[in-house]
Design an enzyme around this catalytic site. Structure first.
Site, PDB file in Angstrom:
ATOM      1  CG  ASP A   1      -1.700   1.233   1.414  1.00 33.76           C
ATOM      2  OD1 ASP A   1      -2.468   1.557   0.492  1.00 33.76           O
ATOM      3  OD2 ASP A   1      -1.558   1.901   2.457  1.00 33.76           O
TER       4      ASP A   1
ATOM      5  CG  ASP B   1      -1.932   7.709   0.151  1.00 34.10           C
ATOM      6  OD1 ASP B   1      -1.251   8.748   0.157  1.00 34.10           O
ATOM      7  OD2 ASP B   1      -2.533   7.288  -0.857  1.00 34.10           O
TER       8      ASP B   1
ATOM      9  CG  ASP C   1      -2.216   2.583   6.420  1.00 32.94           C
ATOM     10  OD1 ASP C   1      -2.910   3.465   6.962  1.00 32.94           O
ATOM     11  OD2 ASP C   1      -2.278   2.333   5.209  1.00 32.94           O
TER      12      ASP C   1
END
Length: 328
Positions: free
Chosen positions: A13, A15, A209
């Site tokens: 991922d 961001d 995240d």
């Protein structure tokens, strides 16, 4: 044995995992560059073209990044729409110019108004989206257009905090039309399968995240998942996570790629113990050198193996109290 030695690729991922507001997060550059593994950057952010993302990655120190290493949810949305509507169909794209370009490359006629009678609306994140653009989407959908969303993230982590994500804008359209979109991005497994196939990977590690997108998507794809505590989902989110959103590994940052794999799994660590009292998870013990994430992994081993629903967490020792103060 370190985590990195057990996999043949990384599905990362962006961001909140690799960068935040364009700034590389701590340890990211050395962790990725030193891994020696092929990488695919799998992102729900549909606002930037793969070429732009690759340039940004090179600018922060990931010098080998190319557009072919990036898979965005805008690409996935165009692929999904192509499976549902004929090539050459008119579509209204609620998103950035790069999303419109991708739709054009996919073979669609991109139109600017509901008056052009589009057969589908493709909705991705764009900081410039406002009432007028949302209204064109609503008018199109109310006239019968199919609705596709690149992703449903409610927030987008930036340097100043969490900003409005595409899912929150989608919610406005859903509220006005009563029509829910088909979502191409995470937590669906399609992007993960496509990324692994591109890399010819048989044992990828999905890294992110956010539990409800990155981890849920990787789990849905049947992959091991690696949660970093650098973005949206935090300590308490993990404790209360539903089974579909529980990662294989819990890490403080990407530097933990080089930690012992067993130490990153939920289990007793740092001298802590945990038990469930009613609906409260009680954490006790703890060595003087113990860390908050060691308390977390100890707690997760109990919370995730219990049939009881945990609604609260309490410390029952000085070390546990210190650890919990860092969970916020």
């Amino acid at each position: 044995m370190s985590v990195i030695t057990e996999y043949d690729s990384l599905l990362l991922d962006l961001d909140g995992t690799v960068y935040e507001g364009g700034r590389a997060l701590d340890h990211v550059i050395s962790a990725i560059n030193g891994s020696g593994l092929p990488v695919m950057y799998v992102t729900n952010n549909a606002s930037r073209a793969p070429e732009v993302v690759a340039t940004q990655l090179r600018d922060i120190g990931l010098e080998s990044a190319q557009a072919s290493d990036v898979m965005t949810s805008a690409q996935a949305a165009c692929q999904m729409a192509a499976e549902k509507i004929p090539v050459g169909s008119k579509v209204y794209v609620l998103g950035t110019d790069s999303f419109r370009d991708l739709a054009h490359v996919a073979g669609f006629e991109v139109v600017a108004s509901a008056d052009d009678h589009p057969v589908a609306v493709l909705h991705g994140h764009n900081q410039e989206t406002g009432w007028a653009q949302l209204s064109e989407a609503v008018l199109s959908i109310n006239a019968g257009a199919q609705y596709f969303a690149s992703n449903l993230d409610s927030t987008l982590p930036m340097e100043r905090g969490r900003h409005i994500g595409n899912g929150s804008m989608v919610a406005a359209v859903v509220h006005a039309t009563g029509v829910s979109p088909l979502s191409a991005g995470k937590p669906g497994p399609a992007m993960f399968h496509a990324a692994a196939k591109t890399l010819k990977s048989t044992r990828p590690l999905a890294v992110g995240d956010r539990l409800d997108t990155d981890i849920a998507g990787g789990n849905a794809a049947g992959m091991d998942t690696f949660q970093v505590l650098t973005g949206v989902s935090g300590y308490y989110d993990l404790v209360f996570a539903i089974p579909e959103e529980r990662p294989t590994y819990v890490a403080t940052s990407l530097q933990d790629f080089y930690s012992d794999a067993a130490s990153l799994r939920p289990g007793v660590q740092g001298g802590f113990t945990a038990l469930i009292d009613g609906s409260t998870l009680v954490i006790s013990g703890g060595a003087s050198t113990a860390t908050p994430v060691e308390a977390l992994r100890t707690a997760l081993a109990v919370a995730w193996s219990s049939t009881q629903t945990v609604t609260d967490v309490r410390a029952d020792s000085p070390a546990a109290a210190t650890a919990l103060q860092s969970w916020w």
